[in-house]
Scaffold this active site. Structure first.
Site, PDB file in Angstrom:
ATOM      1  N   SER A 253       0.805  -1.217   0.000  1.00 16.46           N
ATOM      2  CA  SER A 253       0.000   0.000   0.000  1.00 16.46           C
ATOM      3  C   SER A 253       0.835   1.262   0.000  1.00 16.46           C
ATOM      4  CB  SER A 253      -0.965   0.004   1.182  1.00 16.46           C
ATOM      5  OG  SER A 253      -0.325   0.531   2.309  1.00 16.46           O
ATOM      6  N   GLY A 254       0.134   2.373  -0.142  1.00 20.72           N
ATOM      7  CA  GLY A 254       0.774   3.682  -0.156  1.00 20.72           C
ATOM      8  C   GLY A 254       0.874   4.293   1.224  1.00 20.72           C
ATOM      9  N   ASP A 255       0.336   3.597   2.228  1.00 26.35           N
ATOM     10  CA  ASP A 255       0.448   4.122   3.600  1.00 26.35           C
ATOM     11  C   ASP A 255       0.704   2.927   4.519  1.00 26.35           C
ATOM     12  OD1 ASP A 255       0.219   5.816   5.887  1.00 26.35           O
ATOM     13  OD2 ASP A 255      -1.061   7.165   4.736  1.00 26.35           O
ATOM     14  N   ASP A 256       0.549   3.107   5.820  1.00 24.63           N
ATOM     15  CA  ASP A 256       0.890   2.039   6.755  1.00 24.63           C
ATOM     16  C   ASP A 256       0.091   0.758   6.451  1.00 24.63           C
ATOM     17  OD1 ASP A 256       2.480   3.959   8.140  1.00 24.63           O
ATOM     18  OD2 ASP A 256       0.704   4.629   9.240  1.00 24.63           O
ATOM     19  N   SER A 287       5.542  -1.437   1.861  1.00 24.84           N
ATOM     20  CA  SER A 287       5.073  -0.053   1.896  1.00 24.84           C
ATOM     21  C   SER A 287       6.273   0.898   1.932  1.00 24.84           C
ATOM     22  CB  SER A 287       4.175   0.170   3.114  1.00 24.84           C
ATOM     23  OG  SER A 287       3.715   1.495   3.101  1.00 24.84           O
TER      24      SER A 287
END
Ligand SMILES: *[C@@H]1O[C@H](CO)[C@@H](O)[C@H](O)[C@H]1NC(C)=O
Ligand SMILES: *[C@@H]1O[C@H](CO)[C@@H](O)[C@H](O)[C@H]1NC(C)=O
Ligand SMILES: *[C@@H]1O[C@H](CO)[C@@H](O)[C@H](O)[C@H]1NC(C)=O
Ligand SMILES: *[C@@H]1O[C@H](CO)[C@@H](O)[C@H](O)[C@H]1NC(C)=O
Ligand SMILES: *[C@@H]1O[C@H](CO)[C@@H](O)[C@H](O)[C@H]1NC(C)=O
Ligand SMILES: *[C@@H]1O[C@H](CO)[C@@H](O)[C@H](O)[C@H]1NC(C)=O
Ligand SMILES: *[C@@H]1O[C@H](CO)[C@@H](O)[C@H](O)[C@H]1NC(C)=O
Length: 466
Positions: A253-256, A287
């Protein structure tokens, strides 16, 4: 394939869905093939086509999902009901679930999230946040929502929910949402006995799975995929929840990948609901710009008793990141992690006391968070730029940090200062490279890891069929 044969195939596929719609035999055939493991099995079954849904990827099925759930609610109350989503692409806007209910997304079925904003009701922000996370104002309801529910299962044999986030990311990046927050994909509030398993979620507009104010939650065998540069696509966010198990999940993903939360500044302090009794195991995460597991930054209701084990992290910015700020209040304590395998990391351990994002106004600068009793053991990491960056508050240090049996191999060009520590205290044992002087080496110890289980780890799933 020639154009003509392509058209013929498409026509055949579409007409087979239309047949299923009109044919009770096909609905029965769909039901005959359903088998899964769940906290509770259901007496009744239905297929979404029985409510007029069309799986062509174009027709809006929002009305069909809403009607299905309204009509099935009495059956749900009488022994439970499962609603099956068969192969096809089922476009829909936001809908609410009900209790004693299973949503079963079959293999080759995709629930396709509408990109039409009018398909998402505008709802009040969460009480523990006071405003939406993107903007000071309300939020779009999540694609699949539920409030005050008991006994909800969202599962499948790896069917898909496609959030079609591209529209929302683009508009968010260009500042198009001035007073409203993007929808999440799956959000259950004030609910208990929740299972989310064996599904894939792709391209969520923002957070993927958000249980908030829930108890007894299992998230198992879930795949979450979003572009690594997509904004705020957190994987799984247990938020002010008690007794949660997250296991066997794969997140890119693009975040946590996992973000453990409990409300934001004065709003979270007022609601005062911690996230506690959380077990995360057998997670694989990629990530590059965020953490494998983040604790915070919204942690004003407190985060305690978190266990993490058998975690694999690849190309991830940091393994475990504690994020907090002056004004958050609350605590992060009794945190236990072991058996992490990591490769290509900017940091392994990161604690940030100055994660200064605040709701619009009114936080209390005297509300200092407490960060204490943090235990990390039995880990290896390869290709690491900086082993640790640990910043407490000078007037409120992070205490009782313990690290043992940890081997960190450095990248070709590591940072000069390998352990950058400010306002922390604790001990280390058998850690390489040698930690900062604020984590002095003791006689050999193993940092703590609980020997008991959290209650939800003992839940035995039933074998169910439709
Ligand atoms: C998920 O699917 C796997 C097979 O792919 C199966 O072994 C497992 O029991 C399923 N889990 C649940 C909770 O349905
Ligand atoms: C879902 O329920 C909430 C109330 O909890 C309501 O505000 C919202 O409009 C409902 N969503 C839909 C799609 O009906
Ligand atoms: C949920 O329950 C609370 C407390 O009983 C109630 O105030 C609230 O209206 C309920 N919300 C929904 C959407 O059912
Ligand atoms: C489920 O589907 C996703 C996406 O296609 C895939 O990456 C994953 O390996 C699948 N999981 C299983 C258990 O088949
Ligand atoms: C958001 O702002 C726009 C433009 O200023 C306005 O039209 C809209 O009503 C506002 N929406 C909400 C939910 O406040
Ligand atoms: C090490 O990490 C860097 C990025 O920091 C990456 O470019 C490189 O390919 C990695 N090397 C190995 C051997 O994985
Ligand atoms: C160490 O961390 C502090 C606080 O984050 C930062 O200001 C400082 O620049 C860092 N020092 C080095 C040498 O990286």
């Amino acid at each position: 394939m020639t154009r003509t044969s392509f058209v013929i195939v498409v026509v055949l596929v579409i007409s087979s869905f239309q047949m299923m719609e009109s044919s009770p035999d096909l609905a029965n055939e769909v039901k005959a093939n359903i088998q899964y493991n769940a906290i509770n099995c259901r007496k009744h079954s239905a297929v979404i086509t029985e409510f007029g849904a069309v799986g062509d990827g174009k027709t809006s099925n929002t009305k069909a999902f809403k009607e299905a759930i309204t009509k099935l609610a009495p059956k749900a109350a009488d022994g439970g009901v499962q609603l099956i989503v068969p192969p096809g692409k089922w476009l829909t806007g936001s809908f609410n679930l009900t209790s004693h209910f299973t949503l079963f997304i079959q293999k080759d079925a995709t629930i396709l999230a509408s990109q039409d904003e009018s398909e998402y009701p505008v709802v009040a922000p969460l009480p523990s946040y006071g405003q939406g996370r993107d903007a000071a104002g309300p939020t779009f309801a999540s694609l699949i929502s539920g409030t005050n529910l008991t006994d909800v299962v969202i599962t499948g044999n790896n069917g898909t929910i496609n959030g079609q986030g591209k529209y929302w990311w683009g508009k968010y990046r260009s500042g198009g949402f001035k007073n409203i927050t993007r929808p999440y994909t799956l959000e259950l509030m004030f609910s208990k006995d929740v299972q989310i398993s064996n599904i894939t979620i792709i391209d969520s507009p923002a957070w993927n799975i958000h249980p908030v104010y829930c108890t007894n939650v299992i998230v198992k065998g879930v795949t979450i995929l979003a572009p690594i540069d997509s904004p705020n696509t957190d994987g799984i966010n247990p938020d002010s929840c008690t007794n949660t198990l997250i296991e066997d999940c794969f997140v890119v993903s693009g975040d946590d990948c996992i973000a453990v939360k409990s409300g934001w500044d004065q709003f979270g302090i007022k609601v005062g609901m911690p996230t506690q009794q959380l077990s995360i195991r057998r997670l694989t995460c990629i990530s590059p710009d965020s953490a494998g597991i983040a604790l915070g930054s919204e942690m004003s209701g407190g985060i305690k008793d978190v266990r993490m084990e058998d975690i694999t992290l690849l190309q991830t910015q940091s393994a475990i990141r504690i994020k907090t700020a002056v004004g958050r209040g609350g605590y992060v304590k009794d945190i236990f992690a072991r058996r992490f395998t990591m490769k290509t990391m900017k940091y392994v351990f990161w604690m940030s006391g100055a994660y200064n994002q605040h709701p619009a106004s009114g936080y209390d600068p005297k509300a200092m968070p407490e960060v204490t009793n943090i235990n990390y053991r039995d880990m290896t990491a390869d290709n690491v730029t900086q082993p640790a960056r640990l910043d407490g508050f000078t007037n409120d240090p992070f205490t009782k940090i313990c690290m043992s049996n940890i081997n960190i191999a450095l990248a070709a060009e590591p940072k000069e200062l390998l352990w950058n520590c400010t306002a922390i205290s604790g001990v280390s044992s058998k850690v390489t490279p040698k930690p900062c002087s604020l984590l002095p080496e003791t006689a050999p110890v193993d940092c703590a890891f609980p020997v008991d289980k959290i209650p939800v780890e003992s839940v035995v799933l039933n074998k169910c069929s439709a």
